[in-house]
Motif scaffolding. Structure first.
Motif, PDB file in Angstrom:
ATOM      1  N   SER A 249       0.839  -1.213   0.000  1.00 18.49           N
ATOM      2  CA  SER A 249       0.000   0.000   0.000  1.00 18.49           C
ATOM      3  C   SER A 249       0.871   1.260   0.000  1.00 18.49           C
ATOM      4  O   SER A 249       0.695   2.172   0.799  1.00 18.49           O
ATOM      5  N   SER A 250       1.854   1.269  -0.888  1.00 18.14           N
ATOM      6  CA  SER A 250       2.769   2.403  -0.967  1.00 18.14           C
ATOM      7  C   SER A 250       3.032   2.717  -2.427  1.00 18.14           C
ATOM      8  O   SER A 250       2.494   2.070  -3.326  1.00 18.14           O
ATOM      9  N   HIS A 251       3.860   3.747  -2.649  1.00 13.70           N
ATOM     10  CA  HIS A 251       4.339   4.039  -4.000  1.00 13.70           C
ATOM     11  C   HIS A 251       5.769   3.537  -4.109  1.00 13.70           C
ATOM     12  O   HIS A 251       6.548   3.646  -3.161  1.00 13.70           O
ATOM     13  N   VAL A 252       6.127   3.015  -5.270  1.00 12.31           N
ATOM     14  CA  VAL A 252       7.402   2.329  -5.436  1.00 12.31           C
ATOM     15  C   VAL A 252       8.188   2.947  -6.589  1.00 12.31           C
ATOM     16  O   VAL A 252       7.629   3.220  -7.658  1.00 12.31           O
ATOM     17  N   VAL A 253       9.470   3.157  -6.359  1.00 10.62           N
ATOM     18  CA  VAL A 253      10.398   3.574  -7.404  1.00 10.62           C
ATOM     19  C   VAL A 253      11.599   2.639  -7.371  1.00 10.62           C
ATOM     20  O   VAL A 253      12.151   2.366  -6.303  1.00 10.62           O
ATOM     21  N   ILE A 254      11.985   2.138  -8.543  1.00  4.82           N
ATOM     22  CA  ILE A 254      13.183   1.316  -8.677  1.00  4.82           C
ATOM     23  C   ILE A 254      14.234   2.134  -9.411  1.00  4.82           C
ATOM     24  O   ILE A 254      13.972   2.638 -10.511  1.00  4.82           O
ATOM     25  N   GLU A 255      15.410   2.305  -8.796  1.00  2.00           N
ATOM     26  CA  GLU A 255      16.483   3.102  -9.377  1.00  2.00           C
ATOM     27  C   GLU A 255      17.716   2.238  -9.610  1.00  2.00           C
ATOM     28  O   GLU A 255      17.915   1.217  -8.943  1.00  2.00           O
ATOM     29  N   ASP A 256      18.573   2.679 -10.554  1.00  2.00           N
ATOM     30  CA  ASP A 256      19.871   2.040 -10.682  1.00  2.00           C
ATOM     31  C   ASP A 256      20.858   2.690  -9.723  1.00  2.00           C
ATOM     32  O   ASP A 256      20.493   3.579  -8.938  1.00  2.00           O
ATOM     33  N   ALA A 257      22.114   2.267  -9.779  1.00  3.94           N
ATOM     34  CA  ALA A 257      23.101   2.759  -8.821  1.00  3.94           C
ATOM     35  C   ALA A 257      23.365   4.255  -8.961  1.00  3.94           C
ATOM     36  O   ALA A 257      23.827   4.905  -8.018  1.00  3.94           O
ATOM     37  N   ALA A 258      23.058   4.813 -10.147  1.00  7.94           N
ATOM     38  CA  ALA A 258      23.258   6.249 -10.376  1.00  7.94           C
ATOM     39  C   ALA A 258      21.979   7.044 -10.140  1.00  7.94           C
ATOM     40  O   ALA A 258      21.879   8.199 -10.561  1.00  7.94           O
ATOM     41  N   ASN A 259      21.005   6.435  -9.470  1.00 10.85           N
ATOM     42  CA  ASN A 259      19.724   7.055  -9.145  1.00 10.85           C
ATOM     43  C   ASN A 259      18.856   7.366 -10.356  1.00 10.85           C
ATOM     44  O   ASN A 259      17.935   8.179 -10.289  1.00 10.85           O
ATOM     45  N   LYS A 260      19.117   6.686 -11.466  1.00 12.54           N
ATOM     46  CA  LYS A 260      18.239   6.799 -12.620  1.00 12.54           C
ATOM     47  C   LYS A 260      17.017   5.919 -12.384  1.00 12.54           C
ATOM     48  O   LYS A 260      17.140   4.760 -11.976  1.00 12.54           O
ATOM     49  N   VAL A 261      15.836   6.459 -12.617  1.00 10.43           N
ATOM     50  CA  VAL A 261      14.597   5.716 -12.385  1.00 10.43           C
ATOM     51  C   VAL A 261      14.405   4.679 -13.494  1.00 10.43           C
ATOM     52  O   VAL A 261      14.343   5.015 -14.672  1.00 10.43           O
ATOM     53  N   LEU A 262      14.317   3.410 -13.093  1.00  4.56           N
ATOM     54  CA  LEU A 262      14.112   2.313 -14.040  1.00  4.56           C
ATOM     55  C   LEU A 262      12.649   1.929 -14.164  1.00  4.56           C
ATOM     56  O   LEU A 262      12.191   1.537 -15.240  1.00  4.56           O
ATOM     57  N   ALA A 263      11.908   2.050 -13.066  1.00  4.40           N
ATOM     58  CA  ALA A 263      10.491   1.676 -13.076  1.00  4.40           C
ATOM     59  C   ALA A 263       9.817   2.273 -11.853  1.00  4.40           C
ATOM     60  O   ALA A 263      10.483   2.618 -10.872  1.00  4.40           O
ATOM     61  N   TYR A 264       8.483   2.368 -11.908  1.00  2.00           N
ATOM     62  CA  TYR A 264       7.737   2.914 -10.777  1.00  2.00           C
ATOM     63  C   TYR A 264       6.313   2.403 -10.839  1.00  2.00           C
ATOM     64  O   TYR A 264       5.826   1.930 -11.874  1.00  2.00           O
ATOM     65  N   SER A 265       5.634   2.475  -9.725  1.00  6.28           N
ATOM     66  CA  SER A 265       4.251   2.012  -9.665  1.00  6.28           C
ATOM     67  C   SER A 265       3.311   3.106 -10.154  1.00  6.28           C
ATOM     68  O   SER A 265       3.726   4.234 -10.429  1.00  6.28           O
ATOM     69  N   THR A 266       2.038   2.765 -10.254  1.00 15.68           N
ATOM     70  CA  THR A 266       1.034   3.691 -10.773  1.00 15.68           C
ATOM     71  C   THR A 266       1.041   5.014 -10.016  1.00 15.68           C
ATOM     72  O   THR A 266       1.078   5.052  -8.784  1.00 15.68           O
ATOM     73  N   VAL A 267       1.012   6.099 -10.767  1.00 11.86           N
ATOM     74  CA  VAL A 267       1.068   7.438 -10.170  1.00 11.86           C
ATOM     75  C   VAL A 267      -0.331   7.873  -9.733  1.00 11.86           C
ATOM     76  O   VAL A 267      -1.301   7.755 -10.481  1.00 11.86           O
ATOM     77  N   THR A 268      -0.443   8.382  -8.493  1.00 16.81           N
ATOM     78  CA  THR A 268      -1.696   8.942  -7.994  1.00 16.81           C
ATOM     79  C   THR A 268      -1.399  10.288  -7.351  1.00 16.81           C
ATOM     80  O   THR A 268      -0.279  10.781  -7.393  1.00 16.81           O
ATOM     81  N   ASN A 269      -2.408  10.878  -6.725  1.00 20.01           N
ATOM     82  CA  ASN A 269      -2.231  12.185  -6.085  1.00 20.01           C
ATOM     83  C   ASN A 269      -1.516  12.106  -4.744  1.00 20.01           C
ATOM     84  O   ASN A 269      -1.278  13.129  -4.107  1.00 20.01           O
ATOM     85  N   ASP A 270      -1.178  10.891  -4.284  1.00 22.77           N
ATOM     86  CA  ASP A 270      -0.569  10.732  -2.962  1.00 22.77           C
ATOM     87  C   ASP A 270       0.946  10.830  -2.970  1.00 22.77           C
ATOM     88  O   ASP A 270       1.585  10.576  -1.964  1.00 22.77           O
ATOM     89  N   ILE A 271       1.552  11.173  -4.095  1.00 22.63           N
ATOM     90  CA  ILE A 271       3.008  11.205  -4.143  1.00 22.63           C
ATOM     91  C   ILE A 271       3.528  12.560  -3.689  1.00 22.63           C
ATOM     92  O   ILE A 271       2.883  13.593  -3.874  1.00 22.63           O
ATOM     93  N   ASP A 272       4.718  12.551  -3.071  1.00 26.16           N
ATOM     94  CA  ASP A 272       5.312  13.804  -2.620  1.00 26.16           C
ATOM     95  C   ASP A 272       6.190  14.394  -3.716  1.00 26.16           C
ATOM     96  O   ASP A 272       6.314  13.855  -4.812  1.00 26.16           O
ATOM     97  N   GLU A 273       6.836  15.518  -3.414  1.00 28.46           N
ATOM     98  CA  GLU A 273       7.571  16.256  -4.427  1.00 28.46           C
ATOM     99  C   GLU A 273       8.767  15.460  -4.969  1.00 28.46           C
ATOM    100  O   GLU A 273       9.072  15.534  -6.150  1.00 28.46           O
ATOM    101  N   LEU A 274       9.442  14.725  -4.104  1.00 32.85           N
ATOM    102  CA  LEU A 274      10.595  13.957  -4.552  1.00 32.85           C
ATOM    103  C   LEU A 274      10.189  12.907  -5.574  1.00 32.85           C
ATOM    104  O   LEU A 274      10.812  12.764  -6.629  1.00 32.85           O
ATOM    105  N   ARG A 275       9.116  12.187  -5.252  1.00 31.77           N
ATOM    106  CA  ARG A 275       8.714  11.131  -6.179  1.00 31.77           C
ATOM    107  C   ARG A 275       8.218  11.717  -7.496  1.00 31.77           C
ATOM    108  O   ARG A 275       8.503  11.218  -8.576  1.00 31.77           O
ATOM    109  N   LYS A 276       7.468  12.822  -7.417  1.00 32.04           N
ATOM    110  CA  LYS A 276       6.963  13.461  -8.625  1.00 32.04           C
ATOM    111  C   LYS A 276       8.111  13.932  -9.508  1.00 32.04           C
ATOM    112  O   LYS A 276       8.142  13.702 -10.721  1.00 32.04           O
ATOM    113  N   ALA A 277       9.113  14.556  -8.889  1.00 33.16           N
ATOM    114  CA  ALA A 277      10.263  15.042  -9.659  1.00 33.16           C
ATOM    115  C   ALA A 277      11.073  13.891 -10.223  1.00 33.16           C
ATOM    116  O   ALA A 277      11.591  13.966 -11.348  1.00 33.16           O
TER     117      ALA A 277
END
Length: 532
Positions: free
Chosen positions: A148-176
């Protein structure tokens, strides 16, 4: 490119295509080239080569083999059957050359293509990358559901590889992060100042990062993706208002194992079809299982188990069955990886198969049942499914796991028919499994009790009465109650059946004969039967 061994090539071949009946003396030596040799060729450049001998098969290959072993190759492939190549096996064993016995009906071009792809792989970077991305997004979405959370998968250089469905509950870091496909620099520095990355690099366990409302950050849990000691990336979970559940660390650990495996597989650029064949190969027999275990560095000498997870008949016929099937496999893979990092999950005959190798002992049934229960519970909670999970008997080692496959499939079939247990072992359904095994042999036979089979086909009312009578354990009163009939009516029909067929239903042997016939009749007419 990683060194390629004969086991790597064998693990890519279709099941039943070929078998390695003689391992090369240098089994781990890398294969450097692939040669096609005609039976009339005088010599070949052996050494670290994989030689395909064409134009001859079986015993007729002996003259060519004698010439080849003057400069012996690492592995030689020839068509034939085991009984034809006893002398050839001795000849090659003395030379230290492995013998790959190819099915006479097999296509040489298939072997040529697979071996060349392994030794000199084509550039299928984009194909594998697309597959990787699909897998990672599916894992992210499944993890999000389970936690019951939002998920981001990053590589070692913090590049976003995948993420879960976007909703209005995400904060600024996840949105950016999603918009830029990498974490903003100011947030990376903030997380470093909070000690998040230092802690992540120190441990393989999930790390909690408290909320920072003043900086627009909600509470997070993260875990590092490792390949050995090498950091491959991170999974970040952001809470959505309800806080994290008690099992979040367990789920995140399983997700990390799954994502790490996908990233490693991508890095190694393994061929796509290997992913589909791993389960079938491990369950097909000792030779193929040994090759797969060696290629994928899976311990093969410890107790191993098979779980089969299948959807109900109604769920399997729904419009979104294919989608649910994949989601169930993803969910199972996360739980399995959390239970045992070396677990292997894939498709087998339309169901989800979970292979758990290298168990600590043969007394792991309780833990395997708990794993199955967790998968079934979360499938109901997060996917809206009611699957059945059959926990097969524990095999003494991975190479003999194929011997329990039929029992596990039979168990899953009994569970589907019964509908009374979502998780079960063979002990729970042993009598039912044996009965349906006997019924299967009976229906495959051409012999029938002629008068009884004729009666069942001609008198539907009487046949249905016999079916309910046997289901009621030969209790006339219970049969009458279920069919809403007078007891005398049931007595009359049973007596008529006995008189016409000559069978005495109180005789166990006659009763068994009748029961097998009635079960076959009921199976053919089940769509017309009521709920009696």
């Amino acid at each position: 490119m990683a060194a390629v061994t004969v086991d790597d090539i064998l693990s890519d071949l279709p099941v039943g295509f070929a078998s390695l009946i003689l391992r090369p003396f240098r089994a781990d030596a890398p294969i450097e080239r692939f040669l096609i040799v005609d039976a009339d060729d005088e010599t070949s450049d052996g050494g670290a080569s994989f030689v395909l001998l064409i134009g001859v098969r079986g015993r007729s290959a002996l003259p060519a083999l004698r010439r080849l072993v003057r400069n012996p190759p690492l592995v030689l492939a020839v068509k034939g059957t085991p009984g034809e190549l006893g002398e050839a096996e001795e000849l090659l064993r003395a030379a230290g050359t492995g013998l790959l016995l190819v099915d006479p009906a097999a296509d040489w071009d298939r072997l040529l293509s697979i071996a060349k792809d392994r030794i000199t792989p084509r550039s299928y970077q984009s194909e594998v990358l697309t597959l990787l991305e699909e897998d990672l997004f599916a894992i992210a979405q499944t993890t999000a559901r389970l936690t019951s959370s939002h998920v981001v998968i990053e590589d070692a250089a913090n590049k976003v590889l995948a993420y879960s469905t976007v909703t209005n509950d995400i904060d600024e870091l996840r949105k950016a992060s999603i918009l830029a496909r990498r974490g903003p620099r100011k947030y990376e520095l903030l997380l470093k100042d909070l000690g998040a990355y230092r802690e992540l690099h120190r441990t393989r366990l999930p790390v909690r990062v408290p909320a920072r409302p003043q900086d627009g950050l909600r509470e997070r849990i993260a875990v590092t993706l490792f390949a050995g000691d090498r950091i491959m990336g991170y999974i970040w979970l952001q809470e959505t208002g309800g806080g994290f559940g008690d099992d979040v660390d367990y789920v995140l650990t399983g997700s990390a194992a799954r994502v790490s495996a996908e990233l490693i597989r991508y890095r190694n650029q393994q061929s796509v079809h290997m992913r589909q064949d791993r389960i079938a190969r491990l369950l097909s027999g000792p030779a193929e299982a040994a090759a797969s275990a060696h290629s994928e560095k899976i311990p093969a000498d410890r107790p191993s188990a098979l779980l089969l997870i299948g959807m109900s008949a109604s769920e399997a016929q729904s419009d979104d069955a294919a989608l649910k099937h994949g989601e169930l496999a993803n969910l199972a893979s996360i739980h399995a990886a959390a239970y045992k990092q070396s677990a292997i999950v894939g498709q087998f005959n339309g169901d989800t198969a979970v292979i758990i190798p290298a168990l600590q002992s043969a007394n792991a049934e309780a833990g395997l049942r708990s794993l199955a229960e967790a998968i079934v519970r979360d499938a109901g909670k997060h996917l809206g499914l009611s699957p059945f999970a059959a926990v097969g008997p524990i095999a003494p080692d991975l190479l003999s796991l194929h011997s329990v496959t039929a029992k596990t499939e039979a168990l899953l079939g009994c569970m589907r028919r019964s509908g009374t247990a979502a998780v079960a072992t063979v002990d729970d359904f042993e009598a039912d499994i044996l009965f349906h095994e006997a019924l299967g042999h009976f229906t495959a036979s051409a012999f029938r009790h002629r008068s009884l089979w004729s009666l069942l086909g001609d008198d539907r009312e009487l046949a249905e009465t016999l079916r309910v009578y046997f289901e009621a354990s030969l209790d006339v009163g219970e049969c009458a109650k279920r069919m809403k009939l007078h007891k005398n009516t049931v007595y009359y029909r049973i007596s008529k059946a006995s008189r016409v067929t000559g069978l005495n239903f109180s005789d166990p042997r006659h009763s068994l004969v009748a029961l097998l016939h009635i079960q076959e009749w009921a199976g053919k007419h089940k769509e017309h039967l009521g709920n009696t």
